[in-house]
Design an enzyme around this catalytic site. Structure first.
Site, PDB file in Angstrom:
ATOM      1  N   LYS A  20      -4.327 -15.408 -15.826  1.00 57.02           N
ATOM      2  CA  LYS A  20      -5.167 -16.322 -15.041  1.00 57.02           C
ATOM      3  C   LYS A  20      -6.606 -15.798 -14.942  1.00 57.02           C
ATOM      4  O   LYS A  20      -7.566 -16.534 -15.143  1.00 57.02           O
ATOM      5  CB  LYS A  20      -4.600 -16.510 -13.615  1.00 57.02           C
ATOM      6  CG  LYS A  20      -3.200 -17.100 -13.599  1.00 57.02           C
ATOM      7  CD  LYS A  20      -2.693 -17.306 -12.187  1.00 57.02           C
ATOM      8  CE  LYS A  20      -2.488 -16.034 -11.398  1.00 57.02           C
ATOM      9  NZ  LYS A  20      -1.433 -15.141 -11.937  1.00 57.02           N
ATOM     10  N   ARG A  96       0.096 -21.050  -3.291  1.00 56.23           N
ATOM     11  CA  ARG A  96       1.345 -20.495  -3.803  1.00 56.23           C
ATOM     12  C   ARG A  96       2.544 -20.995  -3.015  1.00 56.23           C
ATOM     13  O   ARG A  96       3.671 -20.647  -3.341  1.00 56.23           O
ATOM     14  CB  ARG A  96       1.317 -18.983  -3.669  1.00 56.23           C
ATOM     15  CG  ARG A  96       0.831 -18.258  -4.933  1.00 56.23           C
ATOM     16  CD  ARG A  96       0.513 -16.865  -4.490  1.00 56.23           C
ATOM     17  NE  ARG A  96       0.689 -15.854  -5.474  1.00 56.23           N
ATOM     18  CZ  ARG A  96      -0.322 -15.252  -6.101  1.00 56.23           C
ATOM     19  NH1 ARG A  96      -1.554 -15.636  -5.920  1.00 56.23           N
ATOM     20  NH2 ARG A  96      -0.077 -14.264  -6.930  1.00 56.23           N
ATOM     21  N   ARG A 130      -3.294  -2.619 -17.672  1.00 52.15           N
ATOM     22  CA  ARG A 130      -4.402  -3.338 -17.018  1.00 52.15           C
ATOM     23  C   ARG A 130      -5.284  -2.384 -16.220  1.00 52.15           C
ATOM     24  O   ARG A 130      -4.821  -1.531 -15.481  1.00 52.15           O
ATOM     25  CB  ARG A 130      -3.868  -4.417 -16.078  1.00 52.15           C
ATOM     26  CG  ARG A 130      -4.969  -4.964 -15.161  1.00 52.15           C
ATOM     27  CD  ARG A 130      -4.702  -6.276 -14.523  1.00 52.15           C
ATOM     28  NE  ARG A 130      -3.456  -6.357 -13.807  1.00 52.15           N
ATOM     29  CZ  ARG A 130      -2.977  -7.487 -13.335  1.00 52.15           C
ATOM     30  NH1 ARG A 130      -3.627  -8.618 -13.539  1.00 52.15           N
ATOM     31  NH2 ARG A 130      -1.843  -7.506 -12.682  1.00 52.15           N
ATOM     32  N   ARG A 163      -4.428  -1.438 -10.391  1.00 52.26           N
ATOM     33  CA  ARG A 163      -4.021  -2.091  -9.149  1.00 52.26           C
ATOM     34  C   ARG A 163      -2.751  -1.454  -8.625  1.00 52.26           C
ATOM     35  O   ARG A 163      -1.840  -1.161  -9.386  1.00 52.26           O
ATOM     36  CB  ARG A 163      -3.794  -3.588  -9.409  1.00 52.26           C
ATOM     37  CG  ARG A 163      -5.058  -4.377  -9.261  1.00 52.26           C
ATOM     38  CD  ARG A 163      -4.933  -5.802  -9.675  1.00 52.26           C
ATOM     39  NE  ARG A 163      -3.769  -6.527  -9.181  1.00 52.26           N
ATOM     40  CZ  ARG A 163      -3.569  -7.817  -9.400  1.00 52.26           C
ATOM     41  NH1 ARG A 163      -4.463  -8.514 -10.080  1.00 52.26           N
ATOM     42  NH2 ARG A 163      -2.503  -8.425  -8.954  1.00 52.26           N
ATOM     43  N   ARG A 174       6.987  -9.167  -7.962  1.00 58.68           N
ATOM     44  CA  ARG A 174       6.054 -10.302  -8.057  1.00 58.68           C
ATOM     45  C   ARG A 174       6.582 -11.374  -9.013  1.00 58.68           C
ATOM     46  O   ARG A 174       6.458 -12.566  -8.749  1.00 58.68           O
ATOM     47  CB  ARG A 174       4.678  -9.797  -8.502  1.00 58.68           C
ATOM     48  CG  ARG A 174       3.953  -9.056  -7.374  1.00 58.68           C
ATOM     49  CD  ARG A 174       2.897  -8.110  -7.903  1.00 58.68           C
ATOM     50  NE  ARG A 174       1.876  -8.776  -8.664  1.00 58.68           N
ATOM     51  CZ  ARG A 174       1.136  -8.182  -9.600  1.00 58.68           C
ATOM     52  NH1 ARG A 174       1.323  -6.917  -9.899  1.00 58.68           N
ATOM     53  NH2 ARG A 174       0.215  -8.863 -10.244  1.00 58.68           N
TER      54      ARG A 174
END
Ligand code: G5P
Ligand code: MG
Length: 224
Positions: A20, A96, A130, A163, A174
């Site tokens: 996203k 969400r 990431r 993160r 998640r």
């Protein structure tokens, strides 16, 4: 009450790590549109240790959804800003839950919901690599869009961080939450005829499809 405007009100949805943020960066480069990520807002509050930041930290770092009431408090001023913004906007990571979708409807009905459909096994591999530039939310990946200088943001040169919720156990949580929660929201937008799904294993495969679709809704400022 929703303000009337001819600007585009769009959402981008998809599982954690589906791209996203990466696709949004490309959208912002190609179209005159404001990108607002609920996750970026929460991470900023956590970094700055605001009252709300302190309250949301335990949910975000363990990979759980922030409860609706608290989340809506966190993004209230941003939603107010967007409700009267004279620019097109793209919301990333919000709504969400059905309660959040209904709150957004009172701010502005959305015209386009971009849903990214990427297999979970692809996602699990990519989030391991990431890195983010925390102040801007810019996203990098060791294997995909590596920074020009390892460990540093391309624009500011500041250090990149990983993160906290990218630890394997948080990522699994998640993805599970996404599987449970996304269906009703996607159906809600499908019924409104605003949902468009883009499938693929890589952002480079998905991006041209998104670009072509968005170009039917809003004038591009940059050619593909
Ligand atoms: P967020 O911040 O909304 P998520 O979990 O929805 O977070 P996330 O993790 O930010 O989504 P993304 O934006 O979909 O993922 O993906 P990305 O960052 O662009 O890409 C992932 C990685 O893959 C990057 O390293 C990128 O470079 C790389 N990549 C992209 N494309 C490719 C490719 O083609 N190939 C390869 N190899 N790599 C690629 O929410 C975080 C938390 O905040 C709270 C919750 O606690 C949530 O868990 N929260 C909310 N809680 C309640 N309600 C809300 N509305 C909330 N919003 C946030
Ligand atoms: Mg993101």
């Amino acid at each position: 009450m929703a303000a009337t405007t001819n600007k585009l009100r769009a959402l981008i949805m998809g599982a954690p790590g589906s791209g996203k943020g990466t696709v949004s960066e490309r959208i912002v480069r190609a179209f005159d549109i404001l990108h607002v990520s609920s996750g970026d807002i929460l991470r900023k509050m956590i970094r700055e240790k605001t009252d709300i930041g302190v309250q949301v930290k335990k949910f975000v770092s363990s990979g759980q959804l922030v409860p609706d009431e608290l989340l809506l408090k966190a993004i209230d001023s941003e939603l107010k800003r967007l409700s009267s913004a004279d620019r097109s906007w793209l919301l990333d990571g919000f709504p969400r839950t059905k309660a959040q979708a209904l709150s957004l409807f009172n701010v502005a009905p959305v015209q386009v919901v971009i849903s990214l459909d990427v297999p979970f096994e692809v996602i699990i591999n990519r989030v391991k690599g990431r890195w983010i530039h925390a102040p801007s939310g810019r996203v990098y990946n060791n294997d995909f869009n590596a920074p020009k200088v390892p460990g540093h943001d391309d624009i500011t040169g500041e250090p990149l961080v990983q993160r906290e919720d990218d630890k394997p156990e948080s990522v699994q949580k998640r993805l599970k939450i996404y599987s449970e929660m996304a269906g009703p929201i996607l159906n809600y937008y499908a019924k409104q005829n605003v949902l468009v799904q883009f499938s693929g294993k890589t952002t480079n495969e998905i991006w041209p499809q998104v670009y072509k679709y968005l170009a039917t809704k809003i004038e591009p400022k940059e050619k593909l």
